[in-house]
Design a protein around this motif. Structure first.
Motif, PDB file in Angstrom:
ATOM      1  N   ILE A   1       0.884  -1.174   0.000  1.00  0.00           N
ATOM      2  CA  ILE A   1       0.000   0.000   0.000  1.00  0.00           C
ATOM      3  C   ILE A   1       0.920   1.222   0.000  1.00  0.00           C
ATOM      4  O   ILE A   1       1.791   1.337   0.863  1.00  0.00           O
ATOM      5  N   LYS A   2       0.733   2.107  -0.980  1.00  0.00           N
ATOM      6  CA  LYS A   2       1.562   3.323  -1.009  1.00  0.00           C
ATOM      7  C   LYS A   2       0.695   4.522  -0.696  1.00  0.00           C
ATOM      8  O   LYS A   2      -0.371   4.701  -1.291  1.00  0.00           O
ATOM      9  N   ILE A   3       1.153   5.360   0.244  1.00  0.00           N
ATOM     10  CA  ILE A   3       0.439   6.608   0.498  1.00  0.00           C
ATOM     11  C   ILE A   3       1.383   7.777   0.201  1.00  0.00           C
ATOM     12  O   ILE A   3       2.598   7.579   0.066  1.00  0.00           O
ATOM     13  N   LYS A   4       0.829   8.967   0.132  1.00  0.00           N
ATOM     14  CA  LYS A   4       1.663  10.153  -0.108  1.00  0.00           C
ATOM     15  C   LYS A   4       2.339  10.559   1.195  1.00  0.00           C
ATOM     16  O   LYS A   4       1.728  10.495   2.267  1.00  0.00           O
ATOM     17  N   GLY A   5       3.590  10.987   1.104  1.00  0.00           N
ATOM     18  CA  GLY A   5       4.341  11.379   2.300  1.00  0.00           C
ATOM     19  C   GLY A   5       4.069  12.822   2.690  1.00  0.00           C
ATOM     20  O   GLY A   5       3.341  13.548   1.985  1.00  0.00           O
ATOM     21  N   GLY A   6       4.622  13.247   3.825  1.00  0.00           N
ATOM     22  CA  GLY A   6       4.504  14.644   4.258  1.00  0.00           C
ATOM     23  C   GLY A   6       3.397  14.816   5.276  1.00  0.00           C
ATOM     24  O   GLY A   6       2.415  14.071   5.285  1.00  0.00           O
ATOM     25  N   GLU A   7       3.580  15.853   6.117  1.00  0.00           N
ATOM     26  CA  GLU A   7       2.653  16.099   7.242  1.00  0.00           C
ATOM     27  C   GLU A   7       1.202  16.279   6.796  1.00  0.00           C
ATOM     28  O   GLU A   7       0.283  15.888   7.493  1.00  0.00           O
ATOM     29  N   THR A   8       0.997  16.875   5.589  1.00  0.00           N
ATOM     30  CA  THR A   8      -0.387  17.121   5.169  1.00  0.00           C
ATOM     31  C   THR A   8      -1.122  15.811   4.885  1.00  0.00           C
ATOM     32  O   THR A   8      -2.351  15.771   4.904  1.00  0.00           O
ATOM     33  N   HIS A   9      -0.361  14.765   4.610  1.00  0.00           N
ATOM     34  CA  HIS A   9      -1.010  13.474   4.342  1.00  0.00           C
ATOM     35  C   HIS A   9      -1.062  12.576   5.572  1.00  0.00           C
ATOM     36  O   HIS A   9      -1.469  11.428   5.487  1.00  0.00           O
ATOM     37  N   LYS A  10      -0.646  13.140   6.713  1.00  0.00           N
ATOM     38  CA  LYS A  10      -0.742  12.351   7.957  1.00  0.00           C
ATOM     39  C   LYS A  10      -2.170  12.541   8.493  1.00  0.00           C
ATOM     40  O   LYS A  10      -2.401  13.161   9.538  1.00  0.00           O
ATOM     41  N   SER A  11      -3.096  12.025   7.722  1.00  0.00           N
ATOM     42  CA  SER A  11      -4.506  12.400   7.926  1.00  0.00           C
ATOM     43  C   SER A  11      -5.397  11.171   8.003  1.00  0.00           C
ATOM     44  O   SER A  11      -4.998  10.065   7.610  1.00  0.00           O
ATOM     45  N   ILE A  12      -6.633  11.407   8.429  1.00  0.00           N
ATOM     46  CA  ILE A  12      -7.595  10.305   8.518  1.00  0.00           C
ATOM     47  C   ILE A  12      -7.868   9.743   7.121  1.00  0.00           C
ATOM     48  O   ILE A  12      -8.115   8.542   6.962  1.00  0.00           O
ATOM     49  N   ARG A  13      -7.763  10.587   6.087  1.00  0.00           N
ATOM     50  CA  ARG A  13      -7.993  10.106   4.716  1.00  0.00           C
ATOM     51  C   ARG A  13      -6.947   9.043   4.337  1.00  0.00           C
ATOM     52  O   ARG A  13      -7.285   8.012   3.734  1.00  0.00           O
ATOM     53  N   SER A  14      -5.681   9.294   4.720  1.00  0.00           N
ATOM     54  CA  SER A  14      -4.640   8.296   4.410  1.00  0.00           C
ATOM     55  C   SER A  14      -4.891   7.020   5.201  1.00  0.00           C
ATOM     56  O   SER A  14      -4.678   5.912   4.696  1.00  0.00           O
TER      57      SER A  14
END
Ligand code: GLY
Length: 356
Positions: free
Chosen positions: A60-73
């Motif tokens: 599973i690949k998610i986008k990096g960075g603080e903005t993607h440290k989210s419930i959506r990820s």
């Protein structure tokens, strides 16, 4: 504090594939999933391709960075786990920096009330701090790590070879947490960090120094997983540091976490000198050493109000008081310290007037 203090589920190894195979084998009854993001994927996946094939690991690949440290990820992770039949016997392998291991740990800890997870940290900050100790979570409502649970990883594999690929700023950012470990718990660790040649990084001796830092972190976690007491020591430099980090971000001049912690440690060493008898000459020399390595985030007195306001929102506060961890000498921590607004402003003055 020696490397032998380290918990047995923290494995130092350059042989990722062998270690991971042993871990996966002990979860043979469940499916295996791997969570990563773009950069660590390039670095690590080739090293474990044969395991991915052998155990049919779903990546599973998610986008990096603080903005993607989210419930959506997190939802993205849960969706894959759910769709491909993960259960409580399944395993999630998190490969990446602190954002990834925090988020992956949270997703695993909450899926069907908890499945096993293993962290393979790829940055220095994650290897000495974020991937250890079970603080999992995500950002929410503009607040860092606002939602999360304490849940320790089932294993952590630390491969210092990965550090050869991170840039110098990110290396220094992780090194800041090691410096903090020396200041709060171990004069020996502090001394070795002072003489380590940051201009010519020797990766072999680095592994041993990292092991000392990990031992300090683990000692605090083992004694107080949920931060009711002595784990608060790990917050040294972070009360002022987090305020700097959020303020800098808000001003459109973001600074890396470890740099903010260094600036926070300088201000909190000043508070330590005022409240806990930390030696005044040592305050000067340590501040000078830190500024020489980390430079400075410039502030003016007109910034103090906003910085103070941010400190009052620190989630580690109790009620309205700002809860500081200070030190009386190197290796001796004093938790639950109260400081007046005036004294905090004096500490900001001290920091502001230092020259690089
Ligand atoms: N990073 C501080 C802690 O784990 O408690």
């Amino acid at each position: 504090m020696t490397a032998s203090n380290i918990h047995s589920n923290i494995i130092f190894s350059q042989q990722i594939e062998t270690e991971l195979e042993n871990i996966i084998s002990s979860f043979a009854s469940g499916k295996v999933f791997l969570l990563t993001e773009e950069t660590p994927a390039k670095l690590c996946l080739p090293l474990i391709q044969s395991l991915i094939d052998k155990f049919q690991i779903r990546t599973i690949k998610i986008k990096g960075g603080e903005t993607h440290k989210s419930i959506r990820s997190v939802e993205q992770v849960w969706e894959v786990l759910s769709k491909f039949g993960a259960d409580r016997k399944s395993l999630l392998i998190n490969i990446g920096g602190g954002m990834l291991t925090d988020l992956g740990g949270f997703a695993a800890s909450t899926f069907k009330r908890g499945m096993a997870f293993v962290n393979i940290p790829t940055t220095l900050l994650a290897q000495v701090d974020a991937s250890l100790g079970g603080k999992t979570g995500i950002n929410f409502n503009g607040l860092k790590n606002e939602i999360g649970v304490f849940n320790e990883p089932d294993a952590v594999i630390i491969n210092t070879n990965f550090l050869k690929t991170i840039d110098y700023e990110n290396f220094l950012s992780g090194y800041a947490e090691m410096l903090k470990h020396g200041l709060i718990k171990s004069p020996e660790h502090w001394a070795e960090l002072m003489v380590y040649d940051l201009n010519h990084i020797d990766y072999e001796s680095l592994q041993e120094i990292i092991a000392h830092s990990v031992a300090v972190k683990e000692w605090h976690v083992e004694n107080d997983l949920t931060e009711k007491n002595i784990r608060k020591a790990l917050n040294f430099g972070h009360t002022v540091g987090h305020a700097f980090e959020s303020y800098a971000l808000h001003e459109g001049k973001p600074i890396l976490h470890g740099f903010a912690v260094v600036y926070g440690m300088i201000a909190e060493l000043f508070l330590s000198a005022k409240k806990c008898g930390f030696n005044a000459e040592l305050l000067q020399s340590v501040s000078a050493w830190l500024l020489n390595k980390y430079g400075k985030f410039d502030i003016t007195p007109s910034d103090y109000g906003a910085l103070y306001e941010l400190m009052t929102h620190d989630k580690k506060n109790e009620g309205t008081r700002i809860n500081f961890t200070l030190i009386s000498k190197i290796g001796q921590v004093e938790i639950n310290q109260d400081c007046s607004k005036e004294l905090i402003f004096e500490a900001l003055d001290y920091y502001r007037q230092l020259s690089v």
